[in-house]
Design a protein around this motif. Structure first.
Motif, short mmCIF file in Angstrom:
data_model
loop_
_atom_site.label_atom_id
_atom_site.label_comp_id
_atom_site.label_asym_id
_atom_site.label_seq_id
_atom_site.Cartn_x
_atom_site.Cartn_y
_atom_site.Cartn_z
N SER A 1 0.67 0.45 3.61
CA SER A 1 1.68 1.49 3.36
C SER A 1 1.37 2.75 4.14
O SER A 1 2.25 3.33 4.79
CB SER A 1 1.72 1.83 1.86
OG SER A 1 2.16 0.73 1.13
N ASN B 1 3.33 3.76 7.79
CA ASN B 1 4.39 4.75 7.63
C ASN B 1 4.03 6.20 7.97
O ASN B 1 4.86 6.93 8.47
CB ASN B 1 4.92 4.71 6.19
CG ASN B 1 5.63 3.41 5.91
OD1 ASN B 1 6.76 3.21 6.32
ND2 ASN B 1 4.94 2.48 5.25
N ASP C 1 -2.29 -3.17 0.03
CA ASP C 1 -0.96 -2.53 0.02
C ASP C 1 -1.07 -1.05 0.41
O ASP C 1 -0.21 -0.52 1.11
CB ASP C 1 -0.34 -2.61 -1.37
CG ASP C 1 0.36 -3.94 -1.61
OD1 ASP C 1 0.32 -4.80 -0.72
OD2 ASP C 1 0.92 -4.12 -2.71
N ARG D 1 7.24 0.27 2.05
CA ARG D 1 7.90 -0.90 1.47
C ARG D 1 7.03 -1.64 0.44
O ARG D 1 7.54 -2.08 -0.59
CB ARG D 1 8.38 -1.83 2.58
CG ARG D 1 9.46 -1.15 3.44
CD ARG D 1 9.72 -1.89 4.73
NE ARG D 1 10.46 -3.12 4.52
CZ ARG D 1 11.78 -3.20 4.37
NH1 ARG D 1 12.51 -2.10 4.45
NH2 ARG D 1 12.37 -4.36 4.20
N PRO D 2 5.71 -1.78 0.66
CA PRO D 2 4.91 -2.47 -0.37
C PRO D 2 4.95 -1.72 -1.71
O PRO D 2 4.80 -2.32 -2.77
CB PRO D 2 3.49 -2.46 0.21
CG PRO D 2 3.67 -2.30 1.68
CD PRO D 2 4.90 -1.43 1.83
N PHE E 1 9.13 5.81 1.65
CA PHE E 1 9.19 4.94 2.84
C PHE E 1 8.32 3.69 2.80
O PHE E 1 8.52 2.79 3.62
CB PHE E 1 8.82 5.75 4.09
CG PHE E 1 9.88 6.76 4.47
CD1 PHE E 1 11.01 6.36 5.17
CD2 PHE E 1 9.76 8.09 4.10
CE1 PHE E 1 11.99 7.28 5.50
CE2 PHE E 1 10.74 9.01 4.43
CZ PHE E 1 11.86 8.61 5.13
N SER F 1 9.51 -2.32 -10.37
CA SER F 1 8.81 -1.47 -9.40
C SER F 1 8.71 -0.06 -9.98
O SER F 1 9.43 0.29 -10.92
CB SER F 1 9.56 -1.50 -8.07
OG SER F 1 10.20 -0.27 -7.84
N ILE G 1 7.62 0.33 -2.65
CA ILE G 1 9.00 0.40 -3.16
C ILE G 1 9.47 -0.94 -3.72
O ILE G 1 10.10 -1.01 -4.77
CB ILE G 1 9.97 0.86 -2.03
CG1 ILE G 1 9.56 2.23 -1.53
CG2 ILE G 1 11.42 0.85 -2.49
CD1 ILE G 1 10.23 2.65 -0.22
N PHE G 2 9.15 -2.01 -3.00
CA PHE G 2 9.78 -3.31 -3.31
C PHE G 2 8.84 -4.28 -4.02
O PHE G 2 8.95 -5.48 -3.84
CB PHE G 2 10.31 -3.95 -2.03
CG PHE G 2 11.41 -3.13 -1.39
CD1 PHE G 2 12.66 -3.02 -2.01
CD2 PHE G 2 11.20 -2.46 -0.21
CE1 PHE G 2 13.67 -2.26 -1.43
CE2 PHE G 2 12.20 -1.70 0.37
CZ PHE G 2 13.44 -1.59 -0.24
N SER G 3 7.89 -3.77 -4.82
CA SER G 3 6.99 -4.68 -5.52
C SER G 3 6.81 -4.20 -6.96
O SER G 3 6.81 -2.99 -7.23
CB SER G 3 5.64 -4.69 -4.78
OG SER G 3 4.81 -5.68 -5.31
#
Ligand SMILES: Cc1ncc(COP(=O)(O)O)c(C=O)c1O
Length: 439
Positions: free
Chosen positions: A110, A114, A106, A281-282, A279, A72, A284-286
């Motif tokens: 995102s 957020n 995404d 997530r798409p 903040f 990531s 941060i975690f991909s």
């Protein structure tokens, strides 16, 4: 069959009964296949450009690493190449900052998931993309603070904003809300442009600038409109630049359509960029965009920013005009219950602006009560034109969607018009002989 499959199959059967079943279909439309593609979003025919291909191949030949990004952005995927591309795009669009995403989907999920806070309002055109809805659903904004206005309609927007202003006055003294306004520059189903300046003028009447956050999704106009492919907002002079001018604070430029690659960039303030890095997530975690795509994007933007890009954009307009000049007369003779264009937008695009009016969009929706049958009829004649049915469009909005590309063979355009005329003839009723003779 296990219980899960039994349950899911029952739901699929229901969908089939409603005529809404989706399945994957692949068509080989390469040269020599006998099929012409009228469904892709490759509006500038950039994906098959030989010079661009050569530039890309030589670009990756000089790189030691050309496959994935390995992690990531917050971990190993944060390579200098990603950052350089962001800086380049921020410069190109004269934007305060740029943040890459793996897709436009995404980016919208995102941002809308957020950025709006519980005390804010999100006002959106009723036809905004599904990704905006998914983002809004994930956000902490209560359902009654997410309000739609009628498609492209400044009066409807005014009504919505009037209600919000009244509501906000009741809560005066609490934290001042931000009013988010979401729209697209060019809508993907009707091929119509948003009357952006008129909508922004309405917003200015009701909401102080400091409380506005306007986001325009340029998925279908990135690369295709404006100088250097900078899009509609830039062409209108409405984008927030580094010196602060322009009323559109956030722009989403996607790369899967006119840019011929994949991914997206969100152009926004440094604070919004930093907030999403923390903040969303798409993001941060991909795994970050693969390097192969980052290099492809460098080559694609070299092309789009050059005279080749300008030539391609002009050619696209010629192609659209050629098609519209021929489909127009055909539709004029045709009963609207057989085939018709979507209703014109309620508000015409403001005169004197640099943008072409609606027909110069590469997306032409032809409304038909039997889009699947029409699509199959056209396919038999060598034209890949896809049907679009609810829930992608509202009931009654069933259509085939014709996507034009720069440089498409004029013979193929003529052939498609002939095939459409043939279809209309088949659908004529007794007593419509006069029309038949004109076709
Ligand atoms: C208006 C709009 N926004 C966002 C997206 C999503 O972009 P992507 O395909 O890059 O996920 C699309 C894709 O169809 C779109 O049409």
């Amino acid at each position: 069959m296990g219980q899960l499959d039994t349950n899911l199959q029952a739901l699929l059967d229901k969908r089939k009964q409603k005529g809404r079943f989706r399945s994957l279909k692949e068509y080989d439309t390469r040269a020599g296949s006998g099929l012409t593609d009228f469904s892709s979003n490759d509006y500038l025919s950039i994906t098959t450009d030989a010079g661009l291909r050569e530039a890309y191949v030589s670009r990756i030949a000089s790189e030691p690493m050309v496959l994935g990004s390995t992690g990531s952005r917050l971990l190993s995927g944060g390579t200098p190449s990603h950052r350089l591309l962001e800086r380049r795009l921020a410069d190109h669009f004269d934007a305060p900052s740029a943040l890459l995403f793996n897709s436009g989907w995404d980016a919208n999920v995102s941002f809308f998931g957020n950025a709006p806070q519980p005390h804010d309002w999100v006002v959106y055109d009723e036809l905004v993309h599904a990704s905006v809805h998914s983002g809004m659903r994930a956000s902490r904004v209560a359902a009654d603070r997410k309000v739609q206005f009628l498609h492209n309609d400044p009066e409807s927007l005014a009504e919505v904003l009037q209600k919000i202003t009244t509501e906000s006055k009741k809560n005066a003294g609490k934290t001042k809300p931000t009013i988010f306004l979401a729209m697209e520059s060019l809508y993907s189903m009707d091929g119509d442009f948003a009357p952006i300046p008129s909508l922004l003028d309405v917003l200015d009447v009701y909401v102080p600038r400091a409380q506005q956050c306007v986001i325009v999704d340029e998925a279908h106009s990135t690369g295709v409109y404006g100088s250097g492919g900078r899009g509609v907002v830039d062409a209108l002079g409405e984008g927030t630049t580094r010196t602060g001018s322009g009323r559109v604070t956030v722009r989403l430029m996607t790369f899967g359509k006119g840019v011929g690659c994949s991914g997206a960039v969100l152009l926004a303030s440094e604070t919004v960029r930093s907030f999403l890095i923390n903040f969303a997530r798409p993001f941060i975690f991909s795994t970050a965009l693969p390097l192969s795509t980052v290099f492809a994007l460098e080559s694609a933007w070299d092309f789009l920013g050059s005279s080749k890009g300008e030539t391609r954009r002009a050619l696209l307009v010629d192609t659209i005009n050629y098609f519209m000049d021929r489909v127009g007369p055909l539709l004029a003779f045709t009963r609207p219950t057989i085939l018709r264009l979507p209703d014109p937008t309620p508000v015409p695009f403001p005169d004197g602006r640099t943008l072409p009016p609606r027909p110069a969009a590469p997306i032409i929706g032809l409304l038909s009560p039997t889009p699947h049958a029409l699509s199959a009829f056209l396919l038999e004649r060598g034209f890949v034109v896809r049907p679009v049915v609810p829930p992608t469009v509202p009931p009654g909005g069933e259509r085939v969607r014709i996507c034009l590309r720069a440089g498409i063979d004029l013979g193929a355009l003529d052939g498609l018009i002939r095939a459409l005329a043939e279809w209309v003839k088949l659908k004529l009723a007794d007593g419509e002989e006069e029309v038949r003779a004109k076709l």
